[in-house]
Structure formats: structure tokens, C-alpha cells
Enzyme design. Structure first.
Site, PDB file in Angstrom:
ATOM      1  CG  HIS A 125      40.731 -56.117   1.059  1.00  0.00           C
ATOM      2  ND1 HIS A 125      41.222 -54.929   0.577  1.00  0.00           N
ATOM      3  CD2 HIS A 125      39.635 -55.797   1.780  1.00  0.00           C
ATOM      4  CE1 HIS A 125      40.446 -53.939   0.981  1.00  0.00           C
ATOM      5  NE2 HIS A 125      39.470 -54.454   1.711  1.00  0.00           N
ATOM      6  CG  LEU A 126      37.783 -58.846   5.910  1.00  0.00           C
ATOM      7  CD1 LEU A 126      36.328 -58.428   5.938  1.00  0.00           C
ATOM      8  CD2 LEU A 126      38.239 -59.200   7.313  1.00  0.00           C
ATOM      9  CG  HIS A 127      35.770 -60.348  -0.404  1.00  0.00           C
ATOM     10  ND1 HIS A 127      37.109 -60.697  -0.260  1.00  0.00           N
ATOM     11  CD2 HIS A 127      35.258 -61.225  -1.304  1.00  0.00           C
ATOM     12  CE1 HIS A 127      37.379 -61.732  -1.045  1.00  0.00           C
ATOM     13  NE2 HIS A 127      36.263 -62.057  -1.688  1.00  0.00           N
ATOM     14  CB  THR A 128      30.371 -60.457   2.999  1.00  0.00           C
ATOM     15  OG1 THR A 128      31.008 -60.337   4.269  1.00  0.00           O
ATOM     16  CG2 THR A 128      29.172 -61.385   3.122  1.00  0.00           C
TER      17      THR A 128
END
Length: 194
Positions: A125-128
Site C-alpha cells: 500500500h504505497l505511501h509518502t
């Protein structure tokens, strides 16, 4: 044995251990936390149409936040243009809130992409990550004792950031336990917000 006093971590230690999906593999926290009834308890400080801002439970520095799309994907190319733009706008708002609340000298922003070798603990689950930085924010502790000292409790950081987000244009606040919400209607041109 080295010991660091961190009493706010007891909430994490005592959390409900039965957080798994039907196949028992474990639910993605970035998918389940936004459905919580208490944003403050979940440490969600701001929300927009397609993303949210979550304080990191294991911060590198006070104010370490993550901008996370609601959609569960590990690939940027899976997101729509609206989701990508919304994520970028919320990242900009996060940097502004950190500047207003904590007055850092700089910030790091980045992603761990591709699983294990990238160093991320949640790789699907991509995130910055957005990490405020100050001149001299590291000292001898990490070098000689492999220990990082965090100088502010997460609850205090949450309060400061919540207030900074709430002061931004287009912000709406709900109840005491709600994150600041944005329906971003700002117009953008080549020079930034118009």
C-alpha cells in the site's frame, strides 16, 4: 540493556491483536485505520477526497507523517489522475502544516517501493513519508548507542499539526476526534496555488 522511556507506546502494545482479515493474513492498517471512528486515536490528522495524513507510530523525528491514498495498491501507475493530483496536493498541505506547526529547517519526503529490499514495513500500500528536519537533529546517540531520541510525544505533535491543518484555506473540522478535512477547490497554475 538500553532503555528509553516512551509511555505513549503502551497504546500500540495493548492494541487489539485480532486485526486479521478472513484468510487470517492480516488486514492492511492503511486500509483499516481510515474506517476507524476516532481519527485522533488512529493518528489520522487530515483527510482529502482520495488520501489521508497519518502520523507515523515510529517517527524518525517529531512530525514524521505519511500521506497515503485510500486505494490499496503498491503501484503509482494504478492510481487515477485525480488520485495522483489529490495525493500531491495533500503532500503540499502536509509540508505547509509542518512548517507552520514545527518550523523545521527542511524536510525529507520519499517512498519505499518494491517490497523488502526497499526497507518498507508495508510494501503493498504505497505511501509518502514526510519527515521534518532541523540542523543538528541528530547527535551522538544514534552513532554510539544505536538509539534515536524523539523529543515530543505523538499526542502533542498531533495537536500541533491538527491546528496547523485547520488554519489552512479550505479546511473543515468536525468533532473533537475528527481529522481536518479538505475538498480541495484551489486552482493551480504554473506558479502554484492561484
Amino acid at each position: 540493556m538500553d532503555q528509553i522511556f516512551a509511555p505513549w507506546r503502551i497504546d500500540w502494545v495493548e492494541r487489539d491483536g485480532d486485526e486479521s482479515d478472513a484468510d487470517g493474513a492480516g488486514e492492511c492498517p492503511f486500509c483499516s485505520l481510515p474506517d476507524s471512528e476516532d481519527d485522533r486515536e488512529s493518528r489520522i490528522v487530515a483527510r482529502s477526497d482520495h488520501a489521508f495524513v497519518l502520523l507515523n507510530n515510529y517517527p524518525y523525528n517529531p512530525g514524521h507523517a505519511m500521506v497515503i491514498p485510500y486505494r490499496h495498491t503498491g503501484s503509482w501507475s494504478d492510481l487515477t489522475d485525480a488520485e495522483l493530483l489529490d495525493h500531491a496536493k495533500l503532500k503540499t498541505r502536509t509540508l505547509d502544516a509542518l512548517d507552520d506547526a514545527l518550523s523545521p529547517d527542511a524536510a525529507n519526503a520519499g517512498e519505499n517501493l518494491g517490497g523488502g529490499p526497499s526497507g518498507g514495513s508495508i510494501d503493498d500500500h504505497l505511501h509518502t513519508h514526510v519527515v521534518p528536519r532541523w540542523g543538528g537533529d541528530t547527535n551522538f546517540m544514534p552513532v554510539v548507542s544505536d538509539t534515536k531520541v524523539i523529543v515530543e510525544a505523538l499526542d502533542d505533535t498531533y495537536e500541533r499539526l491538527h491546528e496547523a491543518f485547520a488554519a489552512q484555506s479550505g479546511a473543515t473540522t468536525g468533532g473533537e476526534t475528527d481529522a481536518v478535512s479538505f475538498e480541495d477547490d484551489r486552482e493551480y497554475d504554473d506558479d502554484g496555488p492561484a
